[in-house]
Design an enzyme around this catalytic site. Structure first.
Site, PDB file in Angstrom:
ATOM      1  CE1 TYR A  13       1.054  -0.450   4.398  1.00  0.00           C
ATOM      2  CE2 TYR A  13       0.124   1.756   4.402  1.00  0.00           C
ATOM      3  CZ  TYR A  13       0.880   0.780   5.010  1.00  0.00           C
ATOM      4  OH  TYR A  13       1.479   1.034   6.214  1.00  0.00           O
ATOM      5  NE  ARG A  58       6.928   4.094   0.615  1.00  0.00           N
ATOM      6  CZ  ARG A  58       6.655   4.873   1.650  1.00  0.00           C
ATOM      7  NH1 ARG A  58       7.585   5.141   2.556  1.00  0.00           N
ATOM      8  NH2 ARG A  58       5.458   5.401   1.812  1.00  0.00           N
ATOM      9  NE  ARG A 106      -6.130 -19.599   3.087  1.00  0.00           N
ATOM     10  CZ  ARG A 106      -5.015 -20.250   3.437  1.00  0.00           C
ATOM     11  NH1 ARG A 106      -4.709 -21.407   2.883  1.00  0.00           N
ATOM     12  NH2 ARG A 106      -4.208 -19.733   4.354  1.00  0.00           N
ATOM     13  CE  LYS A 126       3.193   3.077   3.109  1.00  0.00           C
ATOM     14  NZ  LYS A 126       3.202   3.097   4.564  1.00  0.00           N
ATOM     15  CD  GLU A 185      10.136   1.360  10.518  1.00  0.00           C
ATOM     16  OE1 GLU A 185       9.955   2.353   9.816  1.00  0.00           O
ATOM     17  OE2 GLU A 185      10.051   0.193  10.070  1.00  0.00           O
ATOM     18  CG  LEU A 202       8.313   2.134   4.864  1.00  0.00           C
ATOM     19  CD1 LEU A 202       8.076   0.973   3.904  1.00  0.00           C
ATOM     20  CD2 LEU A 202       7.010   2.843   5.146  1.00  0.00           C
TER      21      LEU A 202
HETATM   22  N1  PMP Z   1       7.673   3.469   9.148  1.00  0.00           N
HETATM   23  C1  PMP Z   1       6.531   2.780   9.142  1.00  0.00           C
HETATM   24  C2  PMP Z   1       6.498   1.421   9.749  1.00  0.00           C
HETATM   25  C3  PMP Z   1       5.370   3.331   8.551  1.00  0.00           C
HETATM   26  O1  PMP Z   1       4.225   2.632   8.528  1.00  0.00           O
HETATM   27  C4  PMP Z   1       5.442   4.634   8.002  1.00  0.00           C
HETATM   28  C5  PMP Z   1       4.216   5.269   7.390  1.00  0.00           C
HETATM   29  N2  PMP Z   1       3.602   4.496   6.477  1.00  0.00           N
HETATM   30  C6  PMP Z   1       6.654   5.318   8.041  1.00  0.00           C
HETATM   31  C7  PMP Z   1       7.760   4.703   8.618  1.00  0.00           C
HETATM   32  C8  PMP Z   1       6.789   6.688   7.442  1.00  0.00           C
HETATM   33  O2  PMP Z   1       6.781   6.619   6.050  1.00  0.00           O
HETATM   34  P1  PMP Z   1       6.283   7.841   5.152  1.00  0.00           P
HETATM   35  O3  PMP Z   1       7.120   9.010   5.535  1.00  0.00           O
HETATM   36  O4  PMP Z   1       6.514   7.406   3.761  1.00  0.00           O
HETATM   37  O5  PMP Z   1       4.837   8.053   5.483  1.00  0.00           O
END
Ligand code: PMP
Length: 289
Positions: free
Chosen positions: A33, A52, A100, A147, A180, A205
């Site tokens: 997503y 991305r 499935r 993502k 993070e 991410l």
């Molecule tokens: N880390 C994670 C795990 C996230 O879910 C997000 C937001 N989707 C981010 C970092 C920040 O990413 P972005 O700046 O692209 O929103």
């Protein structure tokens, strides 16, 4: 006004949008997503988000559900039909519908859903006063760079943070390193002035906001460094903050109850927040030209 979603080739009323129970997103969380901020009707950093998306799709061997130019049209159209001034567009692409079983036929067409939501700007108090975070063990898999829609550890972390009246949970690996947040990238400002965030490897991410803020910080002459930092280093830092598409730059003033710096948003964070707001506004002017 009815909200409109794009679901596998059709614009439909959002509450009427239907995907198959055999969709592999539903069965296996086999999907990816993107969330793109819309400001005054303009899609902020759209190209970065589509880049991305392409990386995430490729990592999971999911074909693009449609060509990139066509997807841009759909994304713009969903924002327009929902009269999004400020808000976000959500893109979800999954492996598609198949019997499935773990192995999917190679020619299965991928599924695409695009929605949009109006959203106000974040509560100013968040940026003026800063927020608290807690730390939790990072129990995720070894491909956090994708993502993926499989977000159970992030959801559990966010729930724990909410129960403890914190804004987010920062995830900590087996070496005491903060990777993070659950929906954000984590940053600290060292007493030397160095602005530090975890390297964009498979443990995090690679946030689009992170990338833009790195550029803005470097443009301000700040010393930006991608390196791991520990919980102790973060608690003893001069400033801490986090970044994401929907929260921009949020000052972190407490970690597990330990005050960061003097317990108030610091000048580096506040400066980067303002620069990021200008970046979002700049995008908007750029696109209008
Ligand atoms: N880390 C994670 C795990 C996230 O879910 C997000 C937001 N989707 C981010 C970092 C920040 O990413 P972005 O700046 O692209 O929103």
């Amino acid at each position: 006004m009815a909200r409109i979603a794009y679901v596998n080739g059709r614009y439909v009323r959002r509450d009427m949008g239907v995907v198959s129970i055999d969709d592999r997103g539903y069965q296996f969380a086999e999907g990816v997503y993107e969330v793109i901020w819309v400001q005054k009707g303009n899609l902020v950093d759209l190209e970065h988000h589509l880049d991305r998306l392409g990386c995430s799709l490729e990592s999971l061997n999911i074909p693009w559900p449609m060509g990139r130019p066509a997807l841009k049209v759909v994304v713009g159209e969903v924002a327009r039909r929902n009269l999004i001034g400020n808000g976000h567009v959500y893109i979800q692409a999954t492996r598609g519908v198949a019997r499935r079983t773990h192995l999917v036929p190679e020619d299965t067409p991928s599924s695409l859903v695009v929605t949009a939501s109006r959203e106000g700007f974040r509560d100013a108090r968040v940026h003026e006063q800063g927020v608290a975070v807690i730390t939790i063990p990072d129990i995720r898999w070894k491909r956090c760079d994708i993502k993926s829609i499989a977000l159970l550890p992030n959801i559990l972390g966010k729930q724990k943070a909410s129960r403890e009246k914190a804004f987010d949970a920062w995830q900590v690996n087996g070496h005491d390193i903060i990777t993070e947040g659950t929906t954000t990238n984590a940053w600290i400002v060292a007493h030397s002035g160095e602005v530090i965030t975890h390297p964009a490897n498979r443990s995090i991410l690679s946030g689009i906001t992170r990338r833009v803020v790195m550029e803005l910080a470097a443009g301000e002459g700040l010393d930006v460094c991608e390196r791991p930092f520990t919980v102790a280093e973060a608690c003893g830092a001069k400033e801490a903050f986090m970044t994401s598409t929907t929260n921009y730059v949020v000052p972190v003033v407490s970690i597990d109850g330990h005050k960061v710096g003097d317990g108030r948003p610091g000048p580096v964070t506040s400066g980067l927040y303002k620069r990021y707001l200008a970046h979002m506004a700049g995008e908007q002017e750029g696109e209008g030209e």
